[in-house]
Motif scaffolding. Structure first.
Motif, short mmCIF file in Angstrom:
data_model
loop_
_atom_site.label_atom_id
_atom_site.label_comp_id
_atom_site.label_asym_id
_atom_site.label_seq_id
_atom_site.Cartn_x
_atom_site.Cartn_y
_atom_site.Cartn_z
N GLY A 99 0.79 -1.22 0.00
CA GLY A 99 0.00 0.00 0.00
C GLY A 99 0.83 1.27 0.00
O GLY A 99 1.74 1.44 -0.82
N PRO A 100 0.57 2.18 0.96
CA PRO A 100 1.24 3.49 0.96
C PRO A 100 2.73 3.43 1.27
O PRO A 100 3.42 4.42 1.12
N ASN A 101 3.23 2.25 1.69
CA ASN A 101 4.65 2.16 2.01
C ASN A 101 5.54 2.36 0.79
O ASN A 101 6.75 2.56 0.92
N SER A 102 4.96 2.32 -0.41
CA SER A 102 5.76 2.59 -1.61
C SER A 102 6.29 4.02 -1.62
O SER A 102 7.31 4.31 -2.26
N LEU A 103 5.62 4.92 -0.89
CA LEU A 103 6.10 6.31 -0.83
C LEU A 103 7.43 6.43 -0.10
O LEU A 103 8.16 7.39 -0.29
N GLN A 104 7.73 5.45 0.75
CA GLN A 104 9.03 5.45 1.44
C GLN A 104 10.18 5.40 0.44
O GLN A 104 11.27 5.88 0.72
N LYS A 106 10.18 6.33 -2.91
CA LYS A 106 10.02 7.13 -4.14
C LYS A 106 11.36 7.58 -4.70
O LYS A 106 11.58 7.58 -5.92
N GLU A 125 0.55 -5.04 -5.53
CA GLU A 125 0.30 -4.85 -4.10
C GLU A 125 0.52 -6.15 -3.34
O GLU A 125 0.00 -7.20 -3.73
N GLU A 244 2.56 4.59 9.03
CA GLU A 244 2.08 5.09 7.74
C GLU A 244 0.59 4.83 7.55
O GLU A 244 -0.12 5.60 6.89
N ASP A 247 -1.67 7.61 8.63
CA ASP A 247 -1.71 8.77 7.74
C ASP A 247 -2.63 8.54 6.54
O ASP A 247 -3.27 9.47 6.06
N PHE A 248 -2.69 7.30 6.06
CA PHE A 248 -3.40 7.04 4.81
C PHE A 248 -4.78 6.42 4.99
O PHE A 248 -5.54 6.33 4.03
N TYR A 249 -5.12 6.01 6.20
CA TYR A 249 -6.44 5.43 6.42
C TYR A 249 -7.12 6.08 7.63
O TYR A 249 -7.44 5.41 8.62
#
Length: 295
Positions: A99-104, A106, A125, A244, A247-249
């Motif tokens: 999920g949003p951990n891909s932003l780590q 970038k 995913e 994380e 922050d995203f959910y």
């Protein structure tokens, strides 16, 4: 013209200064001057108007500059493509993230794609309840996962990134309004159970026992992250998650409570050792370089 001659002419046309051209290309000013004169003899007319004050492109030089500049880009792109094909850094790399951990990562992805414009990233995913399944089945080339990973067939490269561990509970859970809890408090909770997650990985978020040895009850078994969100939101169980997720959910039906004595979660890249390719090695090099401390 040879490629080096084209490069010298194009650089001189940009700099309009032979010494700066030489410095930029790492050659002598005499080499620049000799190359330009050779080109002018071959063409039969001046390419630059030289004076004691300035160097300018002649009308013919300007015409040649525009023609070569366009062609040079195509030539260099062709060379880059051929080199990428030869060294194996072309094609598609399938990367799995949670999920949003891909932003780590970038900065890693940006560097990899900048270095290898002929490579393509395909994202998949990973489900926290079965974090290794896609990697072991060969559906992923590289996975971004939390440590520990103790699988003999996998190569693991830790990253410097860490995450705090929180307890995700329903908004009406007794812990929802607390500023923080401790690991011992999990003995009064029921937590979700994963589908095919190694016990040593599950322990990072949902341990089996508290520090004093009290068992931590298992609730519904979930197979996807969405199922975990729904089970927790409905009050059937709690779940350990990374910071994380908060922050995203930010669902109104969920609360995220820090676990003050939980160890930090550390992240890593993992891939099948037997399936390592030049493209995977290029990605790992980008990851290593992107995560080096500045300065």
């Amino acid at each position: 013209m040879e490629m080096r001659e084209i490069e010298i002419f194009l650089t001189a046309a940009e700099e309009l200064h032979f010494s700066r051209t030489a410095e930029r290309l790492g050659i002598s000013p005499a080499r620049v001057s000799q190359t330009i004169k050779k080109q002018e003899r071959r063409i039969g007319a001046p390419l630059f108007d030289r004076s004691t004050r300035a160097v300018r492109l002649s009308p013919l030089g300007e015409q040649l500059h525009q023609a070569l500049k366009s062609g040079h880009r195509q030539i260099m792109q062709g060379i880059a493509t051929a080199q990428a094909t030869a060294d194996g850094t072309t094609g598609t790399l399938t990367l799995g993230t949670l999920g949003p951990n891909s932003l780590q990562i970038k900065n890693v992805l940006d560097l990899f794609l900048a270095r290898h414009p002929n490579a393509r990233l395909q994202h998949r995913e990973i489900q926290p309840a079965s974090p290794l399944d896609l990697l072991k089945s060969g559906e992923l080339d590289v996975a971004h996962l939390w440590l520990p990973i103790r699988e003999p067939e996998l190569t693991v490269r830790p990253t410097p990134h860490t995450s705090e561990v929180l307890l995700m509970v329903s908004a009406d859970h007794p812990y929802a309004e607390q500023g923080s809890i401790c690991l011992e408090d999990l003995g009064d909770c029921t937590v979700v159970e994963g589908q095919s997650i190694p016990s040593y990985m599950e322990e990072v978020f949902n341990p089996r026992h508290t520090p004093s040895g009290r068992p931590i009850r298992r609730g519904p078994k979930v197979t996807t992250w969405q199922e975990a969100l729904s089970v927790v939101s409905s009050g059937q169980a709690a779940a350990g998650v990374t910071a994380e997720a908060a922050d995203f959910y930010p669902w109104p039906s969920l609360a995220f409570v820090p676990i003050r004595d939980a160890p930090l979660c550390q992240w890593a890249f993992a891939w099948r050792t037997s399936s390592e390719t030049p493209l995977i090695r290029a990605f790992v090099r980008a990851a290593t370089d992107a995560q080096q401390p500045a300065g």
